[in-house]
Design a protein around this motif. Sequence first.
Motif, mmCIF file in Angstrom:
data_model
loop_
_atom_site.group_PDB
_atom_site.id
_atom_site.type_symbol
_atom_site.label_atom_id
_atom_site.label_comp_id
_atom_site.label_asym_id
_atom_site.label_seq_id
_atom_site.Cartn_x
_atom_site.Cartn_y
_atom_site.Cartn_z
ATOM 1 N N UNK A 241 3.212 10.986 -9.831
ATOM 2 C CA UNK A 241 3.843 10.571 -11.082
ATOM 3 C C UNK A 241 3.028 9.463 -11.752
ATOM 4 N N UNK A 242 3.088 9.432 -13.072
ATOM 5 C CA UNK A 242 2.486 8.335 -13.809
ATOM 6 C C UNK A 242 3.335 7.081 -13.636
ATOM 7 N N UNK A 243 2.703 5.946 -13.748
ATOM 8 C CA UNK A 243 3.438 4.689 -13.629
ATOM 9 C C UNK A 243 4.502 4.578 -14.716
ATOM 10 N N UNK A 244 4.198 5.127 -15.894
ATOM 11 C CA UNK A 244 5.182 5.086 -16.979
ATOM 12 C C UNK A 244 6.377 5.979 -16.707
ATOM 13 N N UNK A 245 6.275 6.920 -15.728
ATOM 14 C CA UNK A 245 7.364 7.837 -15.415
ATOM 15 C C UNK A 245 8.266 7.313 -14.290
ATOM 16 N N UNK A 246 7.911 6.191 -13.713
ATOM 17 C CA UNK A 246 8.715 5.632 -12.636
ATOM 18 C C UNK A 246 9.955 4.965 -13.208
ATOM 19 N N UNK A 247 11.083 4.858 -12.468
ATOM 20 C CA UNK A 247 11.215 5.165 -11.042
ATOM 21 C C UNK A 247 11.363 6.651 -10.765
ATOM 22 N N UNK B 130 -1.828 6.041 -15.236
ATOM 23 C CA UNK B 130 -2.331 6.187 -13.875
ATOM 24 C C UNK B 130 -1.307 6.936 -13.023
ATOM 25 N N UNK B 131 -1.773 8.004 -12.335
ATOM 26 C CA UNK B 131 -0.901 8.747 -11.424
ATOM 27 C C UNK B 131 -1.037 8.163 -10.017
ATOM 28 N N UNK C 191 0.860 -1.184 0.000
ATOM 29 C CA UNK C 191 0.000 0.000 0.000
ATOM 30 C C UNK C 191 0.896 1.233 0.000
ATOM 31 N N UNK C 192 0.658 2.124 -0.955
ATOM 32 C CA UNK C 192 1.494 3.320 -1.123
ATOM 33 C C UNK C 192 1.287 4.270 0.050
ATOM 34 N N UNK C 193 2.384 4.775 0.623
ATOM 35 C CA UNK C 193 2.292 5.704 1.755
ATOM 36 C C UNK C 193 2.188 7.147 1.272
ATOM 37 N N UNK C 194 1.840 8.044 2.200
ATOM 38 C CA UNK C 194 1.708 9.469 1.859
ATOM 39 C C UNK C 194 3.057 10.123 1.584
ATOM 40 N N UNK C 195 4.146 9.488 2.045
ATOM 41 C CA UNK C 195 5.473 10.068 1.884
ATOM 42 C C UNK C 195 6.241 9.472 0.709
ATOM 43 N N UNK C 196 5.576 8.664 -0.089
ATOM 44 C CA UNK C 196 6.260 7.997 -1.196
ATOM 45 C C UNK C 196 6.689 9.013 -2.260
#
Length: 440
Positions: free
Chosen positions: A164-170, A197-198, A154-159
């Motif tokens: 960012x879009x998933x395609x823009x990760x990492x 998806x952001x 589960x993504x945290x608030x401090x991540x």
Amino acid sequence: MTLEMWITTIILVGMFDLTYVGLPAAIVGIAFLMLTSRFLLPEPKKSEEIGDLERLFGSEFRVPQKSPLIGKNIEELGYLKSVGYKLVKLKRQDGTEDTIEAGTILKAKDVLVFSSNLESLPDIWDTNGLEPVYGVGVAEMKSERFTHRLVQAVVSRKAHAIGRKISELPSPGSVLKVSIVAFSRHGRPPEGPLADVRVKAGDNVVLEVDEIFFHENQKEIAFIMTKRLTGARIKRYDRAIKSSLITLAMVVVVALNWMSMLNAALLATGAMLLTGCLTFRSAGRSIEFNTLVIIASAIGLEAAVTGSGLSGKIAGLMALIGGKNPHIAITMVFLGCILMDTMITNVASAAFMFPIAMAMAGNLGVNGMPFAITVMVGASCSFISPMGYQTNLMVYGPGGYKFTDFVKVGVPLTIVVISFCCFGRGTFRAFSEGLTKKVW
């Protein structure tokens, strides 16, 4: 007739001695189920109903070059009648979407978009010939894919990835190396492409990770919760030929009576370890200690039944019912195994009935091997109760079955198997003539 008899049974029973009874009984039993199950069992759950009250994930997988799925159609792969997940879209290499129908052929670099629940997601992930589309530093993973694991997070608030879009990760500052296998927000999969998806706080993701992740994640603030999905593993195919040849060699040497089943199995295990098909760690993990304890306890039960004289008393009582007719005697052993299966485990049932069966054979003055085979088959016919065997319990809940469903199908199926095994002319001839050639 204690532990020595168990060892003697293992040595004397050949690889295909059970085939005389097991194969015909399996054919008749399968035919019976195919003809009657539709009338005796409730309607199966609709695949569309799965996930109505649970979290659904969206996932995208690519068909890589040289994938064994290339050239196969959607129906052949089972995607039209899948349970727990659904093929939503099929994207071609040029970005166009193709229709999802039985004759649709997969090509290299196709992208398959699925909607699935968490329990069914590993079935897609470990498919030979599919790989997750989106990787975050995954190119830097030095371990083989078969060593990777699935993790729900589960993504945290401090991540760092938020916004960012998933395609823009990492994202800058992140050192985690993962593949994004699936994504869920508010319990539903994303409506559009996963790449657009952001990331938001509270998003649920399923990641493919290596062992280093569990150490690096302790220093990260990307997730507020991580949970390893136990049992999700990618199968190895690079040593499939070696392991298949070793297994085939084991079967052949036992079938030709060149070696006992125990020795052949031990040598095959050693060969698996030497060739790298099996590691000591995985071999240790595969040991079912609960089963070993049950077997040890069952052998103790068998010793008590034999040493106390109980087996002789029960055998004498069953002999009074069966008389001197070997058909009836074997039927009584079969029924005894099934009765014990209903009350206790099949392992304990075999241990309890084995000395009784041997005592009956002694009273009749006949060879004990047919009675040993009957115990093996009878202790495996756990059809009447959901507690009779582990696989019964595995389908009991997910299939929506009731106890009465097992009774409705199990009783007539047991009668069919008993009638065929104990009174079938061909099967009993194999019992009375073929197997009796062996000296106990």
